[in-house]
Design a protein around this motif. Structure first.
Motif, PDB file in Angstrom:
ATOM      1  N   ALA A  66     -33.335  42.680 -19.689  1.00 36.17           N
ATOM      2  CA  ALA A  66     -33.969  43.497 -20.719  1.00 36.17           C
ATOM      3  C   ALA A  66     -33.087  43.548 -21.962  1.00 36.17           C
ATOM      4  CB  ALA A  66     -34.218  44.906 -20.189  1.00 36.17           C
ATOM      5  N   GLY A  67     -33.724  43.422 -23.110  1.00 38.29           N
ATOM      6  CA  GLY A  67     -33.005  43.379 -24.370  1.00 38.29           C
ATOM      7  C   GLY A  67     -32.667  41.987 -24.834  1.00 38.29           C
ATOM      8  N   GLY A  68     -32.839  41.021 -23.956  1.00 40.39           N
ATOM      9  CA  GLY A  68     -32.531  39.639 -24.280  1.00 40.39           C
ATOM     10  C   GLY A  68     -33.650  38.936 -25.024  1.00 40.39           C
ATOM     11  N   SER A  69     -33.445  37.637 -25.233  1.00 38.97           N
ATOM     12  CA  SER A  69     -34.399  36.825 -25.995  1.00 38.97           C
ATOM     13  C   SER A  69     -34.714  35.529 -25.272  1.00 38.97           C
ATOM     14  CB  SER A  69     -33.815  36.486 -27.374  1.00 38.97           C
ATOM     15  OG  SER A  69     -33.571  37.641 -28.144  1.00 38.97           O
ATOM     16  N   LEU A  70     -35.903  35.023 -25.550  1.00 43.30           N
ATOM     17  CA  LEU A  70     -36.323  33.702 -25.099  1.00 43.30           C
ATOM     18  C   LEU A  70     -37.185  33.088 -26.192  1.00 43.30           C
ATOM     19  CD1 LEU A  70     -37.461  34.162 -21.361  1.00 43.30           C
ATOM     20  CD2 LEU A  70     -35.502  32.831 -22.161  1.00 43.30           C
ATOM     21  N   ARG A  71     -37.205  31.776 -26.250  1.00 46.02           N
ATOM     22  CA  ARG A  71     -38.124  31.086 -27.156  1.00 46.02           C
ATOM     23  C   ARG A  71     -38.977  30.130 -26.337  1.00 46.02           C
ATOM     24  NH1 ARG A  71     -37.344  27.027 -32.341  1.00 46.02           N
ATOM     25  NH2 ARG A  71     -36.804  25.539 -30.692  1.00 46.02           N
ATOM     26  N   LEU A  72     -40.267  30.349 -26.400  1.00 40.42           N
ATOM     27  CA  LEU A  72     -41.220  29.468 -25.741  1.00 40.42           C
ATOM     28  C   LEU A  72     -41.684  28.394 -26.710  1.00 40.42           C
ATOM     29  CD1 LEU A  72     -43.457  32.061 -23.834  1.00 40.42           C
ATOM     30  CD2 LEU A  72     -41.279  31.027 -23.140  1.00 40.42           C
ATOM     31  N   SER A  73     -41.938  27.218 -26.169  1.00 37.48           N
ATOM     32  CA  SER A  73     -42.465  26.108 -26.965  1.00 37.48           C
ATOM     33  C   SER A  73     -43.761  25.606 -26.347  1.00 37.48           C
ATOM     34  CB  SER A  73     -41.461  24.958 -27.016  1.00 37.48           C
ATOM     35  OG  SER A  73     -40.250  25.353 -27.612  1.00 37.48           O
ATOM     36  N   CYS A  74     -44.658  25.167 -27.194  1.00 39.39           N
ATOM     37  CA  CYS A  74     -45.919  24.570 -26.758  1.00 39.39           C
ATOM     38  C   CYS A  74     -46.074  23.254 -27.497  1.00 39.39           C
ATOM     39  CB  CYS A  74     -47.086  25.494 -27.049  1.00 39.39           C
ATOM     40  SG  CYS A  74     -48.715  24.766 -26.703  1.00 39.39           S
ATOM     41  N   ALA A  75     -45.867  22.152 -26.779  1.00 38.84           N
ATOM     42  CA  ALA A  75     -46.012  20.825 -27.372  1.00 38.84           C
ATOM     43  C   ALA A  75     -47.451  20.361 -27.196  1.00 38.84           C
ATOM     44  CB  ALA A  75     -45.050  19.859 -26.693  1.00 38.84           C
ATOM     45  N   VAL A  76     -48.070  19.954 -28.296  1.00 35.11           N
ATOM     46  CA  VAL A  76     -49.480  19.568 -28.297  1.00 35.11           C
ATOM     47  C   VAL A  76     -49.580  18.063 -28.485  1.00 35.11           C
ATOM     48  CG1 VAL A  76     -51.725  20.007 -29.343  1.00 35.11           C
ATOM     49  CG2 VAL A  76     -49.979  21.801 -29.340  1.00 35.11           C
ATOM     50  N   SER A  77     -50.520  17.449 -27.765  1.00 29.73           N
ATOM     51  CA  SER A  77     -50.611  15.983 -27.754  1.00 29.73           C
ATOM     52  C   SER A  77     -51.344  15.409 -28.957  1.00 29.73           C
ATOM     53  CB  SER A  77     -51.290  15.520 -26.458  1.00 29.73           C
ATOM     54  OG  SER A  77     -52.607  16.029 -26.383  1.00 29.73           O
ATOM     55  N   ARG A  78     -51.808  16.264 -29.868  1.00 30.88           N
ATOM     56  CA  ARG A  78     -52.389  15.775 -31.112  1.00 30.88           C
ATOM     57  C   ARG A  78     -52.080  16.768 -32.208  1.00 30.88           C
ATOM     58  NH1 ARG A  78     -58.805  16.779 -29.735  1.00 30.88           N
ATOM     59  NH2 ARG A  78     -58.999  18.830 -30.694  1.00 30.88           N
ATOM     60  N   SER A  79     -52.473  16.446 -33.443  1.00 33.59           N
ATOM     61  CA  SER A  79     -52.148  17.289 -34.575  1.00 33.59           C
ATOM     62  C   SER A  79     -52.628  18.722 -34.369  1.00 33.59           C
ATOM     63  CB  SER A  79     -52.781  16.743 -35.847  1.00 33.59           C
ATOM     64  OG  SER A  79     -52.634  17.682 -36.897  1.00 33.59           O
ATOM     65  N   ILE A  80     -51.728  19.666 -34.610  1.00 36.54           N
ATOM     66  CA  ILE A  80     -52.135  21.062 -34.458  1.00 36.54           C
ATOM     67  C   ILE A  80     -53.115  21.484 -35.549  1.00 36.54           C
ATOM     68  CG2 ILE A  80     -50.096  21.760 -33.167  1.00 36.54           C
ATOM     69  CD1 ILE A  80     -48.877  22.822 -35.697  1.00 36.54           C
ATOM     70  N   PHE A  81     -53.262  20.680 -36.588  1.00 35.92           N
ATOM     71  CA  PHE A  81     -54.256  20.988 -37.616  1.00 35.92           C
ATOM     72  C   PHE A  81     -55.676  20.661 -37.156  1.00 35.92           C
ATOM     73  CE2 PHE A  81     -52.025  22.810 -40.968  1.00 35.92           C
ATOM     74  CZ  PHE A  81     -50.797  22.198 -41.110  1.00 35.92           C
ATOM     75  N   SER A  82     -55.802  20.017 -35.997  1.00 36.50           N
ATOM     76  CA  SER A  82     -57.131  19.796 -35.433  1.00 36.50           C
ATOM     77  C   SER A  82     -57.635  21.037 -34.702  1.00 36.50           C
ATOM     78  CB  SER A  82     -57.117  18.592 -34.497  1.00 36.50           C
ATOM     79  OG  SER A  82     -56.332  18.865 -33.347  1.00 36.50           O
ATOM     80  N   PHE A  83     -56.793  22.060 -34.674  1.00 38.19           N
ATOM     81  CA  PHE A  83     -57.181  23.327 -34.051  1.00 38.19           C
ATOM     82  C   PHE A  83     -57.392  24.374 -35.139  1.00 38.19           C
ATOM     83  CE2 PHE A  83     -56.401  22.209 -29.680  1.00 38.19           C
ATOM     84  CZ  PHE A  83     -55.476  21.176 -29.774  1.00 38.19           C
ATOM     85  N   SER A  84     -58.396  25.207 -34.964  1.00 37.84           N
ATOM     86  CA  SER A  84     -58.644  26.266 -35.941  1.00 37.84           C
ATOM     87  C   SER A  84     -57.554  27.330 -35.848  1.00 37.84           C
ATOM     88  CB  SER A  84     -60.010  26.900 -35.714  1.00 37.84           C
ATOM     89  OG  SER A  84     -60.086  27.459 -34.404  1.00 37.84           O
ATOM     90  N   ASP A  85     -57.069  27.542 -34.680  1.00 37.76           N
ATOM     91  CA  ASP A  85     -55.979  28.475 -34.486  1.00 37.76           C
ATOM     92  C   ASP A  85     -55.344  28.198 -33.134  1.00 37.76           C
ATOM     93  OD1 ASP A  85     -58.739  29.922 -33.958  1.00 37.76           O
ATOM     94  OD2 ASP A  85     -57.300  30.762 -32.540  1.00 37.76           O
ATOM     95  N   MET A  86     -54.114  28.618 -33.006  1.00 38.88           N
ATOM     96  CA  MET A  86     -53.407  28.464 -31.741  1.00 38.88           C
ATOM     97  C   MET A  86     -52.741  29.787 -31.400  1.00 38.88           C
ATOM     98  SD  MET A  86     -51.929  24.646 -31.651  1.00 38.88           S
ATOM     99  CE  MET A  86     -51.987  24.802 -29.846  1.00 38.88           C
ATOM    100  N   GLY A  87     -52.544  29.978 -30.112  1.00 39.59           N
ATOM    101  CA  GLY A  87     -51.991  31.270 -29.726  1.00 39.59           C
ATOM    102  C   GLY A  87     -51.258  31.252 -28.406  1.00 39.59           C
TER     103      GLY A  87
END
Length: 117
Positions: A14-35
């Motif tokens: 508790a109190g710590g940090s993490l960074r999650l990553s989501c690698a997408v197999s095509r341009s993220i601009f082909s998505f209206s939104d990501m979450g």
């Protein structure tokens, strides 16, 4: 076939940090939104944060001020920086994208985040 691959989960105090990553197999601009969504044991999947094509963001009240969603267009990757983590943040975190043209919804396989007290 579109793939969303999450990484970066783990065990943190508790109190710590993490960074999650989501690698997408095509341009993220082909998505209206990501979450990012999360699902704790025995609970429904809930929205954590979203980022739209124009770069605007929105967050759930429970993470506002602690989590930050961002993207790297060149790497087709979406991130979730999680700071000041709490035990109640423990869940499987899923990356999500909505196709701009077809409106089809894509999900990653999920990554476990566990916050110990």
């Amino acid at each position: 076939q579109v793939q969303l691959v999450e990484s970066g989960g783990g065990l943190v105090q508790a109190g710590g940090s993490l960074r999650l990553s989501c690698a997408v197999s095509r341009s993220i601009f082909s998505f209206s939104d990501m979450g990012w969504y999360r699902q704790a044991p025995g609970k429904q999947r809930e929205l954590v944060a979203r980022i739209n094509r124009d770069g605007s963001t929105n967050y759930s009240d429970s993470v506002k001020g602690r989590f930050t969603i961002s993207r790297d267009n060149a790497k087709n990757t979406v991130y979730l920086q999680m700071d000041s983590l709490k035990p109640e943040d423990t869940a499987v975190y899923y990356c999500n994208g909505v196709c701009l043209i077809t409106r089809r919804v894509y999900w990653g396989q999920g990554t476990q985040v566990t916050v110990s007290s």
